[in-house]
Scaffold this motif. Sequence first.
Motif, PDB file in Angstrom:
ATOM      1  N   GLU A  19      62.865  -8.718 -56.340  1.00 45.53           N
ATOM      2  CA  GLU A  19      62.520  -7.534 -57.126  1.00 45.53           C
ATOM      3  C   GLU A  19      63.217  -6.282 -56.593  1.00 45.53           C
ATOM      4  O   GLU A  19      63.760  -5.494 -57.371  1.00 45.53           O
ATOM      5  N   THR A  20      63.235  -6.108 -55.293  1.00 51.51           N
ATOM      6  CA  THR A  20      63.879  -4.940 -54.687  1.00 51.51           C
ATOM      7  C   THR A  20      65.373  -4.913 -54.997  1.00 51.51           C
ATOM      8  O   THR A  20      65.931  -3.865 -55.345  1.00 51.51           O
ATOM      9  N   THR A  21      66.013  -6.061 -54.890  1.00 52.63           N
ATOM     10  CA  THR A  21      67.444  -6.150 -55.175  1.00 52.63           C
ATOM     11  C   THR A  21      67.743  -5.833 -56.632  1.00 52.63           C
ATOM     12  O   THR A  21      68.672  -5.079 -56.938  1.00 52.63           O
ATOM     13  N   LEU A  22      66.936  -6.387 -57.539  1.00 55.65           N
ATOM     14  CA  LEU A  22      67.203  -6.172 -58.960  1.00 55.65           C
ATOM     15  C   LEU A  22      66.909  -4.736 -59.389  1.00 55.65           C
ATOM     16  O   LEU A  22      67.622  -4.191 -60.232  1.00 55.65           O
ATOM     17  N   ILE A  23      65.894  -4.126 -58.824  1.00 55.03           N
ATOM     18  CA  ILE A  23      65.623  -2.716 -59.123  1.00 55.03           C
ATOM     19  C   ILE A  23      66.829  -1.859 -58.734  1.00 55.03           C
ATOM     20  O   ILE A  23      67.225  -0.952 -59.470  1.00 55.03           O
ATOM     21  N   ALA A  24      67.450  -2.186 -57.613  1.00 58.18           N
ATOM     22  CA  ALA A  24      68.644  -1.447 -57.176  1.00 58.18           C
ATOM     23  C   ALA A  24      69.841  -1.711 -58.083  1.00 58.18           C
ATOM     24  O   ALA A  24      70.815  -0.967 -58.049  1.00 58.18           O
ATOM     25  N   ARG A  25      69.765  -2.745 -58.922  1.00 62.06           N
ATOM     26  CA  ARG A  25      70.853  -3.099 -59.838  1.00 62.06           C
ATOM     27  C   ARG A  25      70.481  -2.784 -61.292  1.00 62.06           C
ATOM     28  O   ARG A  25      70.918  -3.462 -62.212  1.00 62.06           O
ATOM     29  N   SER A  26      69.636  -1.781 -61.486  1.00 67.00           N
ATOM     30  CA  SER A  26      69.277  -1.247 -62.810  1.00 67.00           C
ATOM     31  C   SER A  26      68.264  -2.081 -63.584  1.00 67.00           C
ATOM     32  O   SER A  26      68.108  -1.887 -64.786  1.00 67.00           O
ATOM     33  N   TRP A  27      67.591  -3.026 -62.951  1.00 67.30           N
ATOM     34  CA  TRP A  27      66.477  -3.703 -63.596  1.00 67.30           C
ATOM     35  C   TRP A  27      65.254  -2.806 -63.454  1.00 67.30           C
ATOM     36  O   TRP A  27      65.175  -1.970 -62.569  1.00 67.30           O
ATOM     37  N   THR A  28      64.265  -3.002 -64.311  1.00 66.35           N
ATOM     38  CA  THR A  28      63.020  -2.251 -64.265  1.00 66.35           C
ATOM     39  C   THR A  28      61.891  -3.202 -63.894  1.00 66.35           C
ATOM     40  O   THR A  28      61.840  -4.323 -64.389  1.00 66.35           O
ATOM     41  N   LEU A  29      60.993  -2.747 -63.035  1.00 66.43           N
ATOM     42  CA  LEU A  29      59.792  -3.498 -62.687  1.00 66.43           C
ATOM     43  C   LEU A  29      58.592  -2.671 -63.127  1.00 66.43           C
ATOM     44  O   LEU A  29      58.311  -1.623 -62.565  1.00 66.43           O
ATOM     45  N   THR A  30      57.905  -3.150 -64.177  1.00 63.53           N
ATOM     46  CA  THR A  30      56.741  -2.463 -64.711  1.00 63.53           C
ATOM     47  C   THR A  30      55.605  -3.464 -64.862  1.00 63.53           C
ATOM     48  O   THR A  30      55.769  -4.484 -65.540  1.00 63.53           O
ATOM     49  N   ASN A  31      54.475  -3.179 -64.236  1.00 65.82           N
ATOM     50  CA  ASN A  31      53.305  -4.058 -64.308  1.00 65.82           C
ATOM     51  C   ASN A  31      53.629  -5.497 -63.927  1.00 65.82           C
ATOM     52  O   ASN A  31      53.130  -6.437 -64.536  1.00 65.82           O
ATOM     53  N   GLY A  32      54.513  -5.667 -62.943  1.00 55.66           N
ATOM     54  CA  GLY A  32      54.836  -7.000 -62.455  1.00 55.66           C
ATOM     55  C   GLY A  32      55.867  -7.760 -63.268  1.00 55.66           C
ATOM     56  O   GLY A  32      56.105  -8.941 -63.017  1.00 55.66           O
ATOM     57  N   ILE A  33      56.491  -7.107 -64.245  1.00 55.08           N
ATOM     58  CA  ILE A  33      57.493  -7.765 -65.080  1.00 55.08           C
ATOM     59  C   ILE A  33      58.839  -7.088 -64.891  1.00 55.08           C
ATOM     60  O   ILE A  33      58.969  -5.874 -65.041  1.00 55.08           O
ATOM     61  N   LEU A  34      59.844  -7.893 -64.547  1.00 53.14           N
ATOM     62  CA  LEU A  34      61.216  -7.405 -64.427  1.00 53.14           C
ATOM     63  C   LEU A  34      61.865  -7.423 -65.801  1.00 53.14           C
ATOM     64  O   LEU A  34      61.703  -8.400 -66.563  1.00 53.14           O
ATOM     65  N   SER A  35      62.608  -6.378 -66.127  1.00 54.22           N
ATOM     66  CA  SER A  35      63.290  -6.368 -67.417  1.00 54.22           C
ATOM     67  C   SER A  35      64.616  -5.628 -67.325  1.00 54.22           C
ATOM     68  O   SER A  35      64.800  -4.731 -66.514  1.00 54.22           O
ATOM     69  N   LYS A  36      65.518  -6.085 -68.170  1.00 51.81           N
ATOM     70  CA  LYS A  36      66.803  -5.418 -68.359  1.00 51.81           C
ATOM     71  C   LYS A  36      67.339  -5.906 -69.699  1.00 51.81           C
ATOM     72  O   LYS A  36      67.536  -7.110 -69.885  1.00 51.81           O
ATOM     73  N   GLY A  37      67.541  -4.988 -70.623  1.00 50.26           N
ATOM     74  CA  GLY A  37      68.000  -5.382 -71.953  1.00 50.26           C
ATOM     75  C   GLY A  37      66.991  -6.305 -72.620  1.00 50.26           C
ATOM     76  O   GLY A  37      65.813  -5.972 -72.724  1.00 50.26           O
ATOM     77  N   VAL A  38      67.442  -7.494 -73.033  1.00 52.63           N
ATOM     78  CA  VAL A  38      66.560  -8.453 -73.708  1.00 52.63           C
ATOM     79  C   VAL A  38      65.919  -9.436 -72.735  1.00 52.63           C
ATOM     80  O   VAL A  38      65.216 -10.348 -73.155  1.00 52.63           O
TER      81      VAL A  38
END
Length: 134
Positions: A19-38
């Motif tokens: 999660e930490t790595t993906l957040i640094a790569r423009s993913w979003t973590l909201t309420n325990g769900i990672l998202s980016k685009g679709v």
Amino acid sequence: MATLTGQVASFAALKVAIETTLIARSWTLTNGILSKGVAFMQLTATATELRLQAGTGQAGAALTGACPQSVKLLSFANAPIQWPAVYGLHAFDAPDEIYCVLRYNVDRHQHLNWGVSAMPQIGGTGLWCSGSFR
């Protein structure tokens, strides 16, 4: 592409590292769900597994359009993972693809992967996922 490696002492620690790595790569973590685009992914860690479930959207802390099956990394009862373990995380952009390999007990490996296909006209959102189990 970014390749990161590290050592973790549990599935919970691996979840945080991903999660930490993906957040640094423009993913979003909201309420325990990672998202980016679709891509909408939910990681759940227990003492014996790291489970990944994919969906098409998010409503609060719930995936919408969730796949009825999930994929996972698993510590076997008859050959449990001896922590710490080493992970390799490979993150690609355009298309977004994530490959996580966990190396443990000297010579054993498991994987957890997901992304959005760049293939045109495959239907749906193009989201895919795979893991060592299911």
